[in-house]
Motif scaffolding. Structure first.
Motif, PDB file in Angstrom:
ATOM      1  N   GLY A 110       0.832  -1.205   0.000  1.00 44.52           N
ATOM      2  CA  GLY A 110       0.000   0.000   0.000  1.00 44.52           C
ATOM      3  C   GLY A 110       0.861   1.246   0.000  1.00 44.52           C
ATOM      4  N   ALA A 111       0.336   2.338  -0.491  1.00 41.10           N
ATOM      5  CA  ALA A 111       1.091   3.592  -0.547  1.00 41.10           C
ATOM      6  C   ALA A 111       1.271   4.199   0.834  1.00 41.10           C
ATOM      7  N   ARG A 112       0.216   4.161   1.655  1.00 47.36           N
ATOM      8  CA  ARG A 112       0.286   4.771   2.979  1.00 47.36           C
ATOM      9  C   ARG A 112       0.757   3.795   4.040  1.00 47.36           C
ATOM     10  N   ASN A 113       0.384   2.535   3.863  1.00 49.14           N
ATOM     11  CA  ASN A 113       0.773   1.500   4.818  1.00 49.14           C
ATOM     12  C   ASN A 113       1.223   0.289   4.002  1.00 49.14           C
ATOM     13  N   PRO A 114       2.518  -0.006   3.985  1.00 47.88           N
ATOM     14  CA  PRO A 114       3.015  -1.101   3.143  1.00 47.88           C
ATOM     15  C   PRO A 114       2.387  -2.459   3.453  1.00 47.88           C
ATOM     16  N   ASP A 115       1.853  -2.619   4.669  1.00 48.35           N
ATOM     17  CA  ASP A 115       1.265  -3.911   5.042  1.00 48.35           C
ATOM     18  C   ASP A 115      -0.196  -4.041   4.621  1.00 48.35           C
ATOM     19  N   LYS A 116      -0.808  -2.960   4.171  1.00 50.93           N
ATOM     20  CA  LYS A 116      -2.231  -3.005   3.816  1.00 50.93           C
ATOM     21  C   LYS A 116      -2.429  -2.536   2.376  1.00 50.93           C
ATOM     22  N   PRO A 117      -2.919  -3.422   1.501  1.00 49.53           N
ATOM     23  CA  PRO A 117      -3.151  -3.009   0.119  1.00 49.53           C
ATOM     24  C   PRO A 117      -4.275  -1.979   0.043  1.00 49.53           C
ATOM     25  N   GLU A 118      -4.146  -1.061  -0.901  1.00 46.23           N
ATOM     26  CA  GLU A 118      -5.151  -0.008  -1.028  1.00 46.23           C
ATOM     27  C   GLU A 118      -6.026  -0.198  -2.260  1.00 46.23           C
ATOM     28  N   MET A 119      -5.817  -1.233  -2.992  1.00 47.08           N
ATOM     29  CA  MET A 119      -6.552  -1.444  -4.230  1.00 47.08           C
ATOM     30  C   MET A 119      -7.795  -2.302  -4.012  1.00 47.08           C
ATOM     31  N   GLU A 120      -8.148  -2.577  -2.769  1.00 49.81           N
ATOM     32  CA  GLU A 120      -9.253  -3.483  -2.502  1.00 49.81           C
ATOM     33  C   GLU A 120     -10.562  -3.038  -3.131  1.00 49.81           C
ATOM     34  N   SER A 121     -10.837  -1.759  -3.130  1.00 50.63           N
ATOM     35  CA  SER A 121     -12.120  -1.305  -3.651  1.00 50.63           C
ATOM     36  C   SER A 121     -11.961  -0.550  -4.972  1.00 50.63           C
ATOM     37  N   MET A 122     -10.874  -0.784  -5.655  1.00 52.28           N
ATOM     38  CA  MET A 122     -10.630  -0.106  -6.925  1.00 52.28           C
ATOM     39  C   MET A 122     -11.646  -0.586  -7.963  1.00 52.28           C
ATOM     40  N   PRO A 123     -12.434   0.325  -8.535  1.00 57.93           N
ATOM     41  CA  PRO A 123     -13.435  -0.111  -9.510  1.00 57.93           C
ATOM     42  C   PRO A 123     -12.822  -0.353 -10.888  1.00 57.93           C
ATOM     43  N   VAL A 124     -13.502  -1.159 -11.672  1.00 57.97           N
ATOM     44  CA  VAL A 124     -13.142  -1.357 -13.070  1.00 57.97           C
ATOM     45  C   VAL A 124     -14.045  -0.425 -13.859  1.00 57.97           C
ATOM     46  N   ILE A 125     -13.436   0.430 -14.660  1.00 59.12           N
ATOM     47  CA  ILE A 125     -14.207   1.406 -15.415  1.00 59.12           C
ATOM     48  C   ILE A 125     -13.983   1.226 -16.904  1.00 59.12           C
ATOM     49  N   LEU A 126     -14.923   1.714 -17.673  1.00 60.41           N
ATOM     50  CA  LEU A 126     -14.802   1.726 -19.125  1.00 60.41           C
ATOM     51  C   LEU A 126     -14.597   3.163 -19.576  1.00 60.41           C
ATOM     52  N   PRO A 127     -13.877   3.353 -20.651  1.00 59.46           N
ATOM     53  CA  PRO A 127     -13.784   4.716 -21.175  1.00 59.46           C
ATOM     54  C   PRO A 127     -15.161   5.147 -21.667  1.00 59.46           C
ATOM     55  N   GLY A 128     -15.471   6.381 -21.455  1.00 59.20           N
ATOM     56  CA  GLY A 128     -16.769   6.887 -21.875  1.00 59.20           C
ATOM     57  C   GLY A 128     -16.626   8.243 -22.533  1.00 59.20           C
ATOM     58  N   VAL A 129     -17.715   8.700 -23.070  1.00 59.16           N
ATOM     59  CA  VAL A 129     -17.742  10.039 -23.650  1.00 59.16           C
ATOM     60  C   VAL A 129     -17.859  11.023 -22.491  1.00 59.16           C
ATOM     61  N   PRO A 130     -16.937  11.956 -22.374  1.00 58.03           N
ATOM     62  CA  PRO A 130     -16.983  12.859 -21.232  1.00 58.03           C
ATOM     63  C   PRO A 130     -18.228  13.744 -21.234  1.00 58.03           C
TER      64      PRO A 130
END
Length: 136
Positions: free
Chosen positions: A52-72
């Motif tokens: 993890g960036a803030r805590n090396p022992d805890k991953p921070e990507m647990e709730s990272m969403p999968v997104i699709l590119p869209g029209v802004p």
């Protein structure tokens, strides 16, 4: 509000909408972990191995969403009147928090009305208009 009052900071309430319309979320982290055929387990194991960036022992990507590119879509933002905390008494912090919160909520409601009236809020409509203007 408490943190701002502690340091005599000025709060600038801010309302914004539009980003969610531009980024279609396919799945959040928990939905990825539930994928069948061991895929979810592999994803979780892979992410657990990353520091993890803030805590090396805890991953921070647990709730990272999968997104699709869209029209802004168009983003709408509204800055509200500054709130000074330099003379705020501790017993008034909750009332100030509610006041700031209410300003932000009212700002979001206002921006939703503006977005509904805006014929160019869609990225597609703006692109078509831009192409038409260039061909004139």
């Amino acid at each position: 509000v408490r943190m701002a009052a502690k340091f005599n900071a000025t709060i600038i309430p801010f309302s914004s909408i539009g980003i969610a319309d531009s980024i279609p979320i396919v799945a959040d982290g928990n939905e990825l972990y539930d994928l069948p055929f061991g895929i979810g387990v592999r994803i979780k194991d892979f992410l657990q191995g990353l520091p993890g960036a803030r805590n090396p022992d805890k991953p921070e990507m647990e709730s990272m969403p999968v997104i699709l590119p869209g029209v802004p879509s168009r983003f709408y933002a509204l800055f509200h009147r500054p709130v000074h905390t330099n003379e705020l008494k501790e017993e008034d912090e909750d009332a100030m928090y509610e006041d700031v919160r209410e300003r932000v909520v009212q700002g979001i409601e206002y921006l939703k009305k503006v977005q509904k009236r805006d014929k160019y809020s869609s990225g597609i409509a703006r692109s078509v208009e831009t192409l038409n203007a260039k061909n004139v």
